[in-house]
Design a protein around this motif. Structure first.
Motif, mmCIF file in Angstrom:
data_model
loop_
_atom_site.group_PDB
_atom_site.id
_atom_site.type_symbol
_atom_site.label_atom_id
_atom_site.label_comp_id
_atom_site.label_asym_id
_atom_site.label_seq_id
_atom_site.Cartn_x
_atom_site.Cartn_y
_atom_site.Cartn_z
ATOM 1 N N LYS A 60 -8.048 -4.070 9.086
ATOM 2 C CA LYS A 60 -8.991 -4.618 10.053
ATOM 3 C C LYS A 60 -8.329 -5.679 10.925
ATOM 4 C CE LYS A 60 -13.573 -4.333 8.609
ATOM 5 N NZ LYS A 60 -14.255 -4.683 7.378
ATOM 6 N N ARG A 61 -7.586 -6.551 10.267
ATOM 7 C CA ARG A 61 -7.078 -7.724 10.951
ATOM 8 C C ARG A 61 -5.782 -7.459 11.733
ATOM 9 N NH1 ARG A 61 -6.419 -13.757 9.399
ATOM 10 N NH2 ARG A 61 -5.868 -14.351 11.528
ATOM 11 N N TYR A 62 -4.875 -6.626 11.185
ATOM 12 C CA TYR A 62 -3.540 -6.512 11.799
ATOM 13 C C TYR A 62 -3.115 -5.097 12.179
ATOM 14 C CZ TYR A 62 -2.991 -11.159 9.692
ATOM 15 O OH TYR A 62 -3.158 -12.459 9.328
ATOM 16 N N PHE A 63 -3.550 -4.084 11.399
ATOM 17 C CA PHE A 63 -3.005 -2.729 11.609
ATOM 18 C C PHE A 63 -4.118 -1.689 11.724
ATOM 19 C CE2 PHE A 63 -0.174 -5.067 8.657
ATOM 20 C CZ PHE A 63 0.970 -5.170 9.434
ATOM 21 N N PRO A 64 -4.865 -1.686 12.830
ATOM 22 C CA PRO A 64 -6.001 -0.765 12.946
ATOM 23 C C PRO A 64 -5.608 0.704 12.808
ATOM 24 C CG PRO A 64 -5.497 -1.845 15.044
ATOM 25 C CD PRO A 64 -4.708 -2.549 14.003
ATOM 26 N N GLN A 65 -4.348 1.045 13.132
ATOM 27 C CA GLN A 65 -3.896 2.443 13.061
ATOM 28 C C GLN A 65 -3.468 2.862 11.663
ATOM 29 O OE1 GLN A 65 -4.316 3.817 15.887
ATOM 30 N NE2 GLN A 65 -4.178 2.133 17.351
ATOM 31 N N ALA A 66 -3.364 1.913 10.764
ATOM 32 C CA ALA A 66 -2.726 2.193 9.477
ATOM 33 C C ALA A 66 -3.537 3.126 8.598
ATOM 34 C CB ALA A 66 -2.473 0.891 8.734
ATOM 35 N N ARG A 67 -2.825 3.774 7.674
ATOM 36 C CA ARG A 67 -3.457 4.634 6.685
ATOM 37 C C ARG A 67 -3.635 3.804 5.420
ATOM 38 N NH1 ARG A 67 -1.067 9.449 3.343
ATOM 39 N NH2 ARG A 67 0.724 8.059 3.214
ATOM 40 N N VAL A 68 -4.831 3.884 4.829
ATOM 41 C CA VAL A 68 -5.066 3.165 3.583
ATOM 42 C C VAL A 68 -5.042 4.144 2.415
ATOM 43 C CG1 VAL A 68 -6.719 1.776 2.248
ATOM 44 C CG2 VAL A 68 -6.390 1.329 4.690
ATOM 45 N N VAL A 69 -4.232 3.845 1.418
ATOM 46 C CA VAL A 69 -4.058 4.721 0.252
ATOM 47 C C VAL A 69 -4.596 3.997 -0.975
ATOM 48 C CG1 VAL A 69 -2.340 5.915 -1.160
ATOM 49 C CG2 VAL A 69 -1.977 5.682 1.296
ATOM 50 N N THR A 70 -5.265 4.725 -1.877
ATOM 51 C CA THR A 70 -5.803 4.033 -3.050
ATOM 52 C C THR A 70 -4.652 3.519 -3.912
ATOM 53 O OG1 THR A 70 -5.873 5.967 -4.475
ATOM 54 C CG2 THR A 70 -7.835 5.553 -3.157
ATOM 55 N N GLU A 71 -4.882 2.311 -4.429
ATOM 56 C CA GLU A 71 -3.869 1.595 -5.200
ATOM 57 C C GLU A 71 -3.405 2.394 -6.417
ATOM 58 O OE1 GLU A 71 -5.458 -2.177 -6.310
ATOM 59 O OE2 GLU A 71 -3.793 -2.646 -7.640
ATOM 60 N N PHE A 72 -4.359 3.042 -7.090
ATOM 61 C CA PHE A 72 -4.038 3.715 -8.338
ATOM 62 C C PHE A 72 -3.096 4.893 -8.102
ATOM 63 C CE2 PHE A 72 -8.560 2.206 -9.543
ATOM 64 C CZ PHE A 72 -8.081 0.903 -9.640
ATOM 65 N N LYS A 73 -3.449 5.682 -7.069
ATOM 66 C CA LYS A 73 -2.609 6.836 -6.738
ATOM 67 C C LYS A 73 -1.229 6.365 -6.273
ATOM 68 C CE LYS A 73 -2.034 11.118 -6.560
ATOM 69 N NZ LYS A 73 -2.079 11.836 -7.851
ATOM 70 N N ALA A 74 -1.213 5.400 -5.368
ATOM 71 C CA ALA A 74 0.057 4.921 -4.806
ATOM 72 C C ALA A 74 0.986 4.414 -5.907
ATOM 73 C CB ALA A 74 -0.209 3.822 -3.784
ATOM 74 N N THR A 75 0.428 3.652 -6.845
ATOM 75 C CA THR A 75 1.240 3.070 -7.914
ATOM 76 C C THR A 75 1.900 4.159 -8.756
ATOM 77 O OG1 THR A 75 -0.273 1.198 -7.986
ATOM 78 C CG2 THR A 75 1.174 1.469 -9.887
ATOM 79 N N CYS A 76 1.138 5.177 -9.110
ATOM 80 C CA CYS A 76 1.678 6.248 -9.955
ATOM 81 C C CYS A 76 2.699 7.095 -9.211
ATOM 82 C CB CYS A 76 0.543 7.120 -10.477
ATOM 83 S SG CYS A 76 -0.549 6.236 -11.608
ATOM 84 N N VAL A 77 2.414 7.407 -7.959
ATOM 85 C CA VAL A 77 3.353 8.214 -7.171
ATOM 86 C C VAL A 77 4.667 7.441 -6.967
ATOM 87 C CG1 VAL A 77 3.748 9.172 -4.858
ATOM 88 C CG2 VAL A 77 1.591 9.615 -6.035
ATOM 89 N N GLY A 78 4.539 6.140 -6.693
ATOM 90 C CA GLY A 78 5.736 5.295 -6.535
ATOM 91 C C GLY A 78 6.538 5.233 -7.820
ATOM 92 N N ALA A 79 5.838 5.143 -8.953
ATOM 93 C CA ALA A 79 6.534 5.069 -10.244
ATOM 94 C C ALA A 79 7.296 6.367 -10.505
ATOM 95 C CB ALA A 79 5.533 4.799 -11.361
ATOM 96 N N ASN A 80 6.654 7.498 -10.268
ATOM 97 C CA ASN A 80 7.343 8.790 -10.457
ATOM 98 C C ASN A 80 8.592 8.877 -9.591
ATOM 99 O OD1 ASN A 80 6.063 10.222 -12.476
ATOM 100 N ND2 ASN A 80 4.492 11.064 -11.113
ATOM 101 N N TYR A 81 8.483 8.393 -8.362
ATOM 102 C CA TYR A 81 9.623 8.408 -7.445
ATOM 103 C C TYR A 81 10.762 7.534 -7.978
ATOM 104 C CZ TYR A 81 12.409 7.653 -3.248
ATOM 105 O OH TYR A 81 13.446 7.576 -2.354
#
Ligand code: ATP
Ligand code: MG
Length: 265
Positions: A60-81
């Motif tokens: 809202k404040r800085y990156f109106p174009q940005a994609r928001v990803v759920t924390e839980f999914k992002a954390t697990c995908v990052g860990a696998n990587y």
């Protein structure tokens, strides 16, 4: 160019990917405006991915174009990587334990990921109780005190209760955390910090062990910024995990799982 930002309760974790090269940065959430200065400029020619509790606020404040990803999914995908990148040999089914401000447990089996437990005992507890027990207020100073201290004069062990008799279970196990404390002012700050870190480690391992039994795995991967330059916590988690029969791993750069995952998902 891709940017991944994990805006958690305490720290802002930033991952920048450019031509296959990855750069990691972190900022305390209070320095958000400072970080946003240069990031907003960078973001003009980059794809921005946000995750964490403050992701919507940043969008809202800085990156109106940005994609928001759920924390839980992002954390697990990052860990696998990160596990694939690392030389760690980890079973295909394991539990991921993120020790952030609070602590979250995930079950990961290949691409299948699920958040299975949460606890308020975490890095925020280390900071908050640390500031009450010590005259220090900075993370690195509290972590250093914890490493220098000895919990023997603070924690009541099983063998203390059974003395002079023989304990029916392992005597060096904790009977009661902090139970030897006499009063304010007689114990050293380092010893109390060592007892605090140990209590956090024991609690996380006990919760992990119950959960691991339920989900039929023995393998634990620990991540989160509370592990950064915090040898007392790492040693405590490692020792206690092994004692209860779990196989612990510490993932290098694991505090960036969320930020990294946000730009992969
Ligand atoms: P959550 O995921 O629970 O919303 P978060 O993502 O901000 O929170 P992390 O960044 O993984 O959580 O971990 C925050 C913890 O890391 C703090 O509570 C503190 O114990 C520890 N920590 C490590 N380095 C620092 C630092 N430089 N300043 C403050 N805390 C730090
Ligand atoms: Mg987090």
């Amino acid at each position: 160019k891709k940017i991944g930002i994990d805006a958690g309760g305490t720290l802002l974790k930033i991952v920048i990917e450019e031509k296959g090269k990855i750069t990691y940065k972190k900022y305390p959430i209070e320095k958000l405006d400072e970080a946003m200065g240069w990031l907003s400029i960078l973001a003009q020619q980059a794809e921005v991915n946000l995750t964490g509790g403050k992701a919507e606020y940043l969008k809202k404040r800085y990156f109106p174009q940005a994609r928001v990803v759920t924390e839980f999914k992002a954390t697990c995908v990052g860990a696998n990587y990160l596990i694939k990148q690392s030389r760690l040999q980890i079973a295909s089914k394991f539990m991921l334990v993120n020790i952030g401000t609070g602590t979250s447990w995930y079950l990961i089996e290949e691409e299948k990921t699920e958040r299975i437990l949460g606890s308020g005992i975490g890095g925020g507890t280390f900071m908050g109780l640390g500031k009450l027990l010590s005259s220090k207020v900075e993370y690195s100073q509290l972590a250093e005190q914890a490493m220098e201290g000895d919990r023997a004069s603070i924690d009541l062990l099983v063998k203390d209760i059974y003395h002079p008799g023989e304990p029916p279970i392992e005597g060096t196990l904790t009977a009661s955390n902090f139970a030897k404390v006499e009063k304010l002012g007689v114990h050293s700050e380092s010893d109390m910090m060592a007892a605090l870190v140990n209590m956090i480690a024991e609690t996380i391992v006990l919760l992990s062990n119950q959960t691991a039994t339920y989900y039929q795995t023995k393998v634990i991967v620990y991540i989160g910024s509370t592990l950064i330059e915090n040898p007392a916590l790492q040693v405590g988690l490692e020792r206690f995990s092994t004692l209860v029969g779990l196989t612990p791993h510490f993932l290098p750069d694991g505090e960036y799982c969320g930020a990294l995952g946000s730009l992969i998902v």
